[in-house]
Design a protein around this motif. Sequence first.
Motif, PDB file in Angstrom:
ATOM      1  N   LEU A 292      67.744  46.490  41.715  1.00 14.37           N
ATOM      2  CA  LEU A 292      66.560  45.687  41.434  1.00 14.37           C
ATOM      3  C   LEU A 292      65.305  46.376  41.970  1.00 14.37           C
ATOM      4  O   LEU A 292      64.284  46.472  41.285  1.00 14.37           O
ATOM      5  N   PHE A 293      65.384  46.897  43.176  1.00 12.44           N
ATOM      6  CA  PHE A 293      64.252  47.589  43.786  1.00 12.44           C
ATOM      7  C   PHE A 293      63.852  48.818  42.968  1.00 12.44           C
ATOM      8  O   PHE A 293      62.666  49.050  42.696  1.00 12.44           O
ATOM      9  N   VAL A 294      64.822  49.607  42.533  1.00 12.00           N
ATOM     10  CA  VAL A 294      64.536  50.790  41.730  1.00 12.00           C
ATOM     11  C   VAL A 294      63.883  50.390  40.407  1.00 12.00           C
ATOM     12  O   VAL A 294      62.915  51.020  39.958  1.00 12.00           O
ATOM     13  N   GLU A 295      64.379  49.344  39.778  1.00 14.19           N
ATOM     14  CA  GLU A 295      63.786  48.883  38.518  1.00 14.19           C
ATOM     15  C   GLU A 295      62.358  48.383  38.727  1.00 14.19           C
ATOM     16  O   GLU A 295      61.487  48.620  37.885  1.00 14.19           O
ATOM     17  N   VAL A 296      62.107  47.705  39.833  1.00 18.19           N
ATOM     18  CA  VAL A 296      60.743  47.263  40.140  1.00 18.19           C
ATOM     19  C   VAL A 296      59.841  48.482  40.334  1.00 18.19           C
ATOM     20  O   VAL A 296      58.711  48.519  39.825  1.00 18.19           O
ATOM     21  N   LEU A 297      60.326  49.507  41.036  1.00 21.21           N
ATOM     22  CA  LEU A 297      59.540  50.738  41.211  1.00 21.21           C
ATOM     23  C   LEU A 297      59.242  51.391  39.870  1.00 21.21           C
ATOM     24  O   LEU A 297      58.117  51.836  39.621  1.00 21.21           O
ATOM     25  N   ARG A 298      60.250  51.463  38.997  1.00 18.87           N
ATOM     26  CA  ARG A 298      60.037  52.049  37.678  1.00 18.87           C
ATOM     27  C   ARG A 298      58.951  51.298  36.916  1.00 18.87           C
ATOM     28  O   ARG A 298      58.082  51.907  36.290  1.00 18.87           O
ATOM     29  N   SER A 299      59.014  49.981  36.944  1.00 20.68           N
ATOM     30  CA  SER A 299      58.018  49.169  36.245  1.00 20.68           C
ATOM     31  C   SER A 299      56.633  49.363  36.841  1.00 20.68           C
ATOM     32  O   SER A 299      55.636  49.442  36.121  1.00 20.68           O
ATOM     33  N   TRP A 300      56.572  49.438  38.161  1.00 22.80           N
ATOM     34  CA  TRP A 300      55.289  49.640  38.828  1.00 22.80           C
ATOM     35  C   TRP A 300      54.699  50.990  38.440  1.00 22.80           C
ATOM     36  O   TRP A 300      53.521  51.084  38.076  1.00 22.80           O
ATOM     37  N   ILE A 301      55.497  52.038  38.482  1.00 26.14           N
ATOM     38  CA  ILE A 301      55.010  53.374  38.125  1.00 26.14           C
ATOM     39  C   ILE A 301      54.554  53.395  36.673  1.00 26.14           C
ATOM     40  O   ILE A 301      53.512  53.956  36.351  1.00 26.14           O
ATOM     41  N   LYS A 302      55.303  52.745  35.798  1.00 25.42           N
ATOM     42  CA  LYS A 302      54.935  52.692  34.374  1.00 25.42           C
ATOM     43  C   LYS A 302      53.603  51.969  34.173  1.00 25.42           C
ATOM     44  O   LYS A 302      52.848  52.297  33.263  1.00 25.42           O
ATOM     45  N   SER A 303      53.294  51.009  35.038  1.00 19.68           N
ATOM     46  CA  SER A 303      52.063  50.221  34.889  1.00 19.68           C
ATOM     47  C   SER A 303      50.826  50.934  35.412  1.00 19.68           C
ATOM     48  O   SER A 303      49.709  50.497  35.159  1.00 19.68           O
TER      49      SER A 303
ATOM     50  N   ARG B 174      54.013  42.183  36.071  1.00 20.72           N
ATOM     51  CA  ARG B 174      53.364  41.369  35.054  1.00 20.72           C
ATOM     52  C   ARG B 174      54.293  41.254  33.841  1.00 20.72           C
ATOM     53  O   ARG B 174      55.141  42.115  33.638  1.00 20.72           O
ATOM     54  N   PRO B 175      54.116  40.200  33.052  1.00 17.19           N
ATOM     55  CA  PRO B 175      54.966  40.043  31.866  1.00 17.19           C
ATOM     56  C   PRO B 175      54.890  41.274  30.960  1.00 17.19           C
ATOM     57  O   PRO B 175      53.823  41.842  30.762  1.00 17.19           O
ATOM     58  N   ALA B 176      56.048  41.683  30.453  1.00 15.12           N
ATOM     59  CA  ALA B 176      56.118  42.828  29.544  1.00 15.12           C
ATOM     60  C   ALA B 176      57.312  42.648  28.622  1.00 15.12           C
ATOM     61  O   ALA B 176      58.269  41.929  28.943  1.00 15.12           O
ATOM     62  N   ALA B 177      57.267  43.317  27.502  1.00 19.66           N
ATOM     63  CA  ALA B 177      58.331  43.192  26.498  1.00 19.66           C
ATOM     64  C   ALA B 177      59.657  43.775  26.984  1.00 19.66           C
ATOM     65  O   ALA B 177      60.716  43.333  26.567  1.00 19.66           O
ATOM     66  N   ASP B 178      59.608  44.740  27.874  1.00 19.16           N
ATOM     67  CA  ASP B 178      60.837  45.422  28.299  1.00 19.16           C
ATOM     68  C   ASP B 178      61.403  44.885  29.617  1.00 19.16           C
ATOM     69  O   ASP B 178      62.026  45.603  30.372  1.00 19.16           O
TER      70      ASP B 178
END
Length: 98
Positions: free
Chosen positions: A64-75, A27-31
């Motif tokens: 890219l996959f790792v960054e998507v995982l990080r964002s998912w975990i943060k959400s 989802r859209p986010a500032a970071d």
Amino acid sequence: MICGRFSLSRPSPNNVLELLPPVLHLRPAADRDWLETILRRMVAEAALQRPGQVAVLSRMTEVLFVEVLRSWIKSLGPGEGRVARRNCGSAHRQGASN
């Protein structure tokens, strides 16, 4: 919209992909400036035939996959995030020892 698929060449019985939902939606986010940066770099890399292109694109896809995982975990919610981090770390350690 960007769609992709990630698979393992030699999946193990306890791999991290089994812990993930079927679809990860960012989802859209500032970071999220990292997303535009890496996607622009991937497009630029794919546009020219150069030595090592496949290796570079492969590694960039992994990042890219790792960054998507990080964002998912943060959400995730407070309890969900802790479980996901523990499970992902556990699966990674098990895979590394095989």
